[in-house]
Design a protein around this motif. Structure first.
Motif, PDB file in Angstrom:
ATOM      1  N   GLU A  96       0.839  -1.201   0.000  1.00  0.00           N
ATOM      2  CA  GLU A  96       0.000   0.000   0.000  1.00  0.00           C
ATOM      3  C   GLU A  96       0.872   1.248   0.000  1.00  0.00           C
ATOM      4  OE1 GLU A  96      -2.783  -0.050   3.249  1.00  0.00           O
ATOM      5  OE2 GLU A  96      -4.391   0.604   1.923  1.00  0.00           O
ATOM      6  N   TYR A 114     -12.532  -5.833 -11.598  1.00  0.00           N
ATOM      7  CA  TYR A 114     -12.445  -6.325 -10.235  1.00  0.00           C
ATOM      8  C   TYR A 114     -12.909  -7.782 -10.208  1.00  0.00           C
ATOM      9  CZ  TYR A 114     -11.761  -1.435  -9.164  1.00  0.00           C
ATOM     10  OH  TYR A 114     -11.270  -0.150  -9.135  1.00  0.00           O
ATOM     11  N   LYS A 118      -9.488   8.725 -10.617  1.00  0.00           N
ATOM     12  CA  LYS A 118      -9.242   8.023  -9.343  1.00  0.00           C
ATOM     13  C   LYS A 118      -7.761   7.958  -8.993  1.00  0.00           C
ATOM     14  CE  LYS A 118     -13.288   5.052  -9.924  1.00  0.00           C
ATOM     15  NZ  LYS A 118     -13.782   3.661  -9.983  1.00  0.00           N
ATOM     16  N   GLN A 151      -3.738   1.675  -3.324  1.00  0.00           N
ATOM     17  CA  GLN A 151      -4.471   1.210  -2.154  1.00  0.00           C
ATOM     18  C   GLN A 151      -4.849  -0.254  -2.353  1.00  0.00           C
ATOM     19  OE1 GLN A 151      -4.799   3.417   0.429  1.00  0.00           O
ATOM     20  NE2 GLN A 151      -3.552   4.688  -0.940  1.00  0.00           N
ATOM     21  N   VAL A 152      -5.179  -0.905  -1.261  1.00  0.00           N
ATOM     22  CA  VAL A 152      -5.589  -2.312  -1.348  1.00  0.00           C
ATOM     23  C   VAL A 152      -6.778  -2.469  -2.295  1.00  0.00           C
ATOM     24  CG1 VAL A 152      -6.527  -4.248  -0.051  1.00  0.00           C
ATOM     25  CG2 VAL A 152      -4.697  -2.871   0.942  1.00  0.00           C
ATOM     26  N   SER A 153      -7.662  -1.492  -2.282  1.00  0.00           N
ATOM     27  CA  SER A 153      -8.857  -1.541  -3.129  1.00  0.00           C
ATOM     28  C   SER A 153      -8.544  -1.423  -4.627  1.00  0.00           C
ATOM     29  CB  SER A 153      -9.825  -0.418  -2.732  1.00  0.00           C
ATOM     30  OG  SER A 153      -9.173   0.836  -2.822  1.00  0.00           O
ATOM     31  N   ASP A 154      -7.309  -1.104  -4.966  1.00  0.00           N
ATOM     32  CA  ASP A 154      -6.906  -1.040  -6.382  1.00  0.00           C
ATOM     33  C   ASP A 154      -6.573  -2.423  -6.942  1.00  0.00           C
ATOM     34  OD1 ASP A 154      -5.110   2.033  -5.726  1.00  0.00           O
ATOM     35  OD2 ASP A 154      -7.144   1.771  -6.520  1.00  0.00           O
ATOM     36  N   SER A 155      -6.553  -3.422  -6.097  1.00  0.00           N
ATOM     37  CA  SER A 155      -6.247  -4.774  -6.558  1.00  0.00           C
ATOM     38  C   SER A 155      -7.293  -5.221  -7.573  1.00  0.00           C
ATOM     39  CB  SER A 155      -6.234  -5.749  -5.370  1.00  0.00           C
ATOM     40  OG  SER A 155      -5.241  -5.387  -4.436  1.00  0.00           O
ATOM     41  N   ALA A 156      -6.836  -5.545  -8.779  1.00  0.00           N
ATOM     42  CA  ALA A 156      -7.746  -5.869  -9.877  1.00  0.00           C
ATOM     43  C   ALA A 156      -6.888  -6.262 -11.082  1.00  0.00           C
ATOM     44  CB  ALA A 156      -8.627  -4.665 -10.230  1.00  0.00           C
ATOM     45  N   SER A 206      -1.883  -6.764  -7.377  1.00  0.00           N
ATOM     46  CA  SER A 206      -2.230  -7.175  -6.024  1.00  0.00           C
ATOM     47  C   SER A 206      -1.545  -6.233  -5.045  1.00  0.00           C
ATOM     48  CB  SER A 206      -1.783  -8.619  -5.778  1.00  0.00           C
ATOM     49  OG  SER A 206      -2.092  -9.016  -4.473  1.00  0.00           O
ATOM     50  N   SER A 239      -1.029  -5.158  -1.062  1.00  0.00           N
ATOM     51  CA  SER A 239      -1.181  -5.648   0.310  1.00  0.00           C
ATOM     52  C   SER A 239      -0.962  -4.508   1.314  1.00  0.00           C
ATOM     53  CB  SER A 239      -0.186  -6.774   0.582  1.00  0.00           C
ATOM     54  OG  SER A 239       1.134  -6.313   0.371  1.00  0.00           O
ATOM     55  N   SER A 240      -1.617  -4.642   2.450  1.00  0.00           N
ATOM     56  CA  SER A 240      -1.527  -3.589   3.473  1.00  0.00           C
ATOM     57  C   SER A 240      -0.327  -3.810   4.396  1.00  0.00           C
ATOM     58  CB  SER A 240      -2.811  -3.576   4.297  1.00  0.00           C
ATOM     59  OG  SER A 240      -3.018  -4.837   4.876  1.00  0.00           O
TER      60      SER A 240
END
Lengths: 113, 114
Positions: free
Chosen positions: A15, A39, A60, A81-86, A110, A112-113
């Motif tokens: 992250e 996603y 974004k 960010q973790v939410s960008d994993s796709a 991918s 990771s935090s």
């Protein structure tokens, strides 16, 4: 024929790291260029686009600049960010508006935090 | 914003069955829709271009008798996989252009043939 080449994945980042996903294209004319994101378990969403040379698409926190001289459209983000994993797909559309897209193979990110 | 609805999202059926997938533009009219196929961990490949009121245009290597496309109205295109076999198992995605010529994708249909 026209084609799109993306860097192979997966890309694994922590992250807040800086992201670059390379994309180059081959086209006979002056295509429009796109980045789509998929996603897990979902369809494709348009992330950003550029329709002519030197245009910069942004959304974004992601950016990509249409570089005609290097036939590239690299995707960048300063702090992932973790939410960008796709899975991220680079694509082009040749000719008049409303034509089908030609996609790259996709790059899995991918975070990771 | 423009929304494309694809149904069903997931279907499992026996070999030999025909499966129909619907693609609807919910808040705009689409004279042209596209059907793509995505194999696991691979890119989307264009199968055919669906034109309202006329025959679909198929990409090379795509069997038109196997993948029947009907675009009977400005908001609906259907893809029917006839006599499906395990090798037809894949993720099928449709897309449609709105009046601003932005392409919008459905959420896809995961087809599994046993």
């Amino acid at each position: 024929g026209d084609s799109v080449t993306q860097m192979e994945g997966p890309v694994t980042l922590s992250e807040e790291a800086f992201l670059t996903i390379n994309c180059t294209y081959t086209a006979t004319g002056y295509p429009s260029l796109f980045w789509y994101v998929q996603y897990p378990g979902e369809g494709l969403q348009l992330l950003l686009k550029a329709t002519k040379a030197d245009d910069k698409g942004s959304n974004k926190g992601f950016e990509a600049t249409y570089r005609k001289e290097t036939t590239s459209f690299h995707l960048e983000k300063g702090s992932v960010q973790v939410s960008d994993s796709a899975v991220y797909f680079c694509a082009l559309s040749e000719g008049q508006a409303g034509t089908a897209l030609i996609f790259g193979k996709g790059t899995t990110l991918s975070v990771s935090s | 914003g423009a929304v494309v609805s694809q149904h069903p999202s997931w279907v499992i059926c026996k070999s030999g069955t025909s499966v129909k997938i619907e693609c609807r533009s919910l808040d705009f009219q689409a004279t042209t829709m596209f059907w793509y196929r995505q194999f696991p961990k691979q890119s989307l490949m264009l199968m055919a271009t669906s034109n309202e009121g006329s025959k679909a245009t198929y990409e090379q290597g795509v069997e038109k008798d196997k993948f029947l496309i009907n675009h009977a109205s400005l908001t609906l295109s259907t893809l029917t996989v006839t006599s499906a076999h395990p090798e037809d198992s894949s993720f099928y995605i449709c897309s449609a252009h709105d009046t601003a010529q932005s392409q919008h994708f459905g959420d896809g249909t995961r087809l599994s043939i046993l």
